[in-house]
Design a protein around this motif. Structure first.
Motif, PDB file in Angstrom:
ATOM      1  N   VAL A  95       6.609   1.431   1.872  1.00 16.39           N
ATOM      2  CA  VAL A  95       6.574   0.415   0.817  1.00 16.39           C
ATOM      3  C   VAL A  95       6.988  -0.945   1.387  1.00 16.39           C
ATOM      4  CG1 VAL A  95       7.573  -0.290  -1.398  1.00 16.39           C
ATOM      5  CG2 VAL A  95       6.842   2.073  -1.055  1.00 16.39           C
ATOM      6  N   VAL A  99       4.590  -4.310   1.329  1.00 17.58           N
ATOM      7  CA  VAL A  99       4.965  -5.628   0.839  1.00 17.58           C
ATOM      8  C   VAL A  99       4.865  -6.661   1.962  1.00 17.58           C
ATOM      9  CG1 VAL A  99       6.874  -7.003  -0.121  1.00 17.58           C
ATOM     10  CG2 VAL A  99       6.469  -4.665  -0.952  1.00 17.58           C
ATOM     11  N   ILE A 141      -0.479   3.676  -3.070  1.00 18.14           N
ATOM     12  CA  ILE A 141       0.192   2.565  -3.749  1.00 18.14           C
ATOM     13  C   ILE A 141      -0.838   1.635  -4.388  1.00 18.14           C
ATOM     14  CG2 ILE A 141       1.991   0.795  -3.517  1.00 18.14           C
ATOM     15  CD1 ILE A 141       2.745   2.080  -0.830  1.00 18.14           C
ATOM     16  N   VAL A 301       7.922  -1.040  -5.433  1.00 16.01           N
ATOM     17  CA  VAL A 301       7.317  -2.171  -4.704  1.00 16.01           C
ATOM     18  C   VAL A 301       7.961  -3.478  -5.167  1.00 16.01           C
ATOM     19  CG1 VAL A 301       5.161  -3.424  -4.281  1.00 16.01           C
ATOM     20  CG2 VAL A 301       5.140  -0.918  -4.351  1.00 16.01           C
ATOM     21  N   GLY A 306       7.822  -7.015  -3.773  1.00 18.51           N
ATOM     22  CA  GLY A 306       6.374  -7.139  -3.943  1.00 18.51           C
ATOM     23  C   GLY A 306       5.986  -7.271  -5.404  1.00 18.51           C
TER      24      GLY A 306
END
Ligand code: HAM
Length: 437
Positions: A95, A99, A141, A301, A306
């Motif tokens: 993750v 990002v 994702i 996230v 993100g």
């Protein structure tokens, strides 16, 4: 150099780690290949991230009240006084990379990633539990479609099924969305608070910060309040319940049997909605039966800087997969990987053997020879042990005729073959052999 009289230390691998010896690596490679193949089928692409990360990455994602963060991390200060941690799991890094590299901007969403590599947790060693272990994991994702929850689960199941495992049990649960969890949390606090003094100090700390963790406590698991604790299932709001229903429906469409366990909470903080574990139901598998675990982590996230990109994934250790294969008595029949064993008898023939072995390898024929000047009989035994397909014998006679004796170890037949046509001959017979197999 070891000085005379110096004390020699009996150095062994650190506790909880293991050497994987050449006799074992064949199995590992076979399993790894099977996994990569499945990822190709499902279109997950490999990501490789560092083995260590900033400690904060794990405290913020895995959660600072979890066992992993509180008790199991290998954290150290580097020479620049940064706090770094050997990764205990792969989701946080995936993750972070999502990002950092703005993968949310990729044209194709969701971004489907997989990883395979060592993870580190300071845990008590036992069969199936190590301090360094290899995790294969996937992360999808950028989608909140319950169909992808089913895809993720099906990939995990598919790896196990392709490895020949039959005694599998899939357990699922829903942890709901934030609203559902907040009302459940309030109910848990009221349930445990009057008796919290009877619980371990970890649970006392967890009460306000993360009461759900109490349900996961190994020390107090037999406390009567555990059984009567309010179940998350009763606090799922309409949206969360509908989401869970769809996941179940998709699993049924894929014909994947599952059990629902309302107590499945998982040991990491980033989860919400779907949570699942796959267990081995094989007899003799040992105390630890969980082969893989995963779930949805909408919000992670954003937590790591993100945009709003919901995600889901799972991870499994290769060690437990191999243990499960063993427990179900599935043998990996190791294929012979050696085409030719070259034997040169006498000094001149030895030179030819060295040259020929090199030439064979250049032509993509696997070849091995003797480097201990052993007798022909001993070399033949080596060829057998290595399960070579052919043995080439070069003596003075053969040298003179610019030929070699080519022996097929499966049939026992041997022929004098001119050096000029040797490689072609081996290549054609090998292809025939493969076709027959
Ligand atoms: P986890 O349940 O902590 O989840 O670990 C997943 C799997 O890693 C376990 O089911 C087990 O196969 C293996 N494993 C964990 N600890 C050990 C150990 N000490 N020795 C051997 N094997 C071990 C996670 O790590 C999440 N990151 C999974 C995930 C991915 N969730 C969403 N995406």
């Amino acid at each position: 150099m070891l000085l005379k009289g110096a004390v020699t230390m009996d150095i062994k691998v650190p506790r909880g780690t293991q050497d994987i010896l050449p006799s074992e690596t064949g199995k590992w490679q076979a399993v790894e290949e099977l996994i990569r193949e499945q990822c190709r089928m499902y279109q997950y692409k490999e990501i490789r991230t560092p083995v260590f990360e900033h400690t904060e990455l794990f405290t913020r994602s895995v959660g600072d009240t979890t066992d992993i963060v509180q008790k199991e991390m290998y954290t150290f200060q580097d020479r620049g006084n940064r706090s770094l941690t050997l990764r205990p799991e792969g989701t946080a890094s995936a993750v972070r990379a999502f990002v950092e590299h703005k993968m949310f901007g990729y044209a194709d969403q969701p971004v489907k990633l997989y990883y395979m590599g060592p993870m580190f947790r300071y845990e008590r060693q036992q069969a199936g539990r190590y301090r360094q272990f290899v995790q294969f994991g996937i992360e999808a994702i950028g989608s909140a479609d319950p169909a992808i929850d089913a895809e993720v689960i099906s990939l995990a199941m598919s790896v196990y099924q392709n490895a020949g495992l039959k005694k599998l049990k899939l357990v699922i649960n829903s942890l709901g969305d934030t609203d559902s969890r907040v009302s459940h949390k309030t109910a848990l606090v009221s349930h445990f608070e009057p008796h919290i003094a009877e619980f371990c100090s970890d649970c006392q700390n967890r009460l306000q910060k993360n009461p759900l963790r109490i349900l996961d406590c190994k020390v107090d698991r037999n406390h009567p309040l555990m059984e009567t604790a309010p179940s998350l299932a009763d606090f799922l709001n309409e949206e969360s319940a509908a989401y869970f229903d769809k996941v179940k429906e998709y699993l049924s469409i894929l014909n994947i049997p599952f059990e629902i366990d309302p107590n499945l909470v998982r040991g990491l903080d980033y989860y919400n909605h779907t949570a699942f574990e796959i267990m081995s139901a094989a007899e003799g598998f040992g105390a630890i039966t969980t082969l893989a675990g995963g779930g949805r982590y909408n919000g992670l996230v954003e937590e790591l800087g993100g945009p709003n990109a919901p995600g889901i994934g799972f991870a499994m250790s290769i060690e437990r997969l191999l243990l499960a294969i063993e427990a179900e008595n599935n043998e990996w029949s190791e294929q012979s990987t050696l085409d030719v064993y070259v034997i040169g008898l006498g000094e001149a023939a030895k030179k030819k053997a060295v040259e020929l072995t090199y030439q064979l390898r250049q032509k993509k024929i696997t070849a091995e020879m003797d480097y201990l000047d052993r007798k022909m009989k001993t070399q033949m035994k080596s060829a057998d042990r290595l399960r070579a397909k052919y043995v080439i014998v070069i003596g003075d006679d053969e040298l003179e005729k610019e030929s070699v004796m080519l022996k097929d170890l499966a049939t026992g037949t041997q022929n004098l073959i001119p050096l000029s046509s040797l490689i072609d001959q081996i290549k054609t017979s090998s292809t025939q052999l493969e076709a027959e197999e």
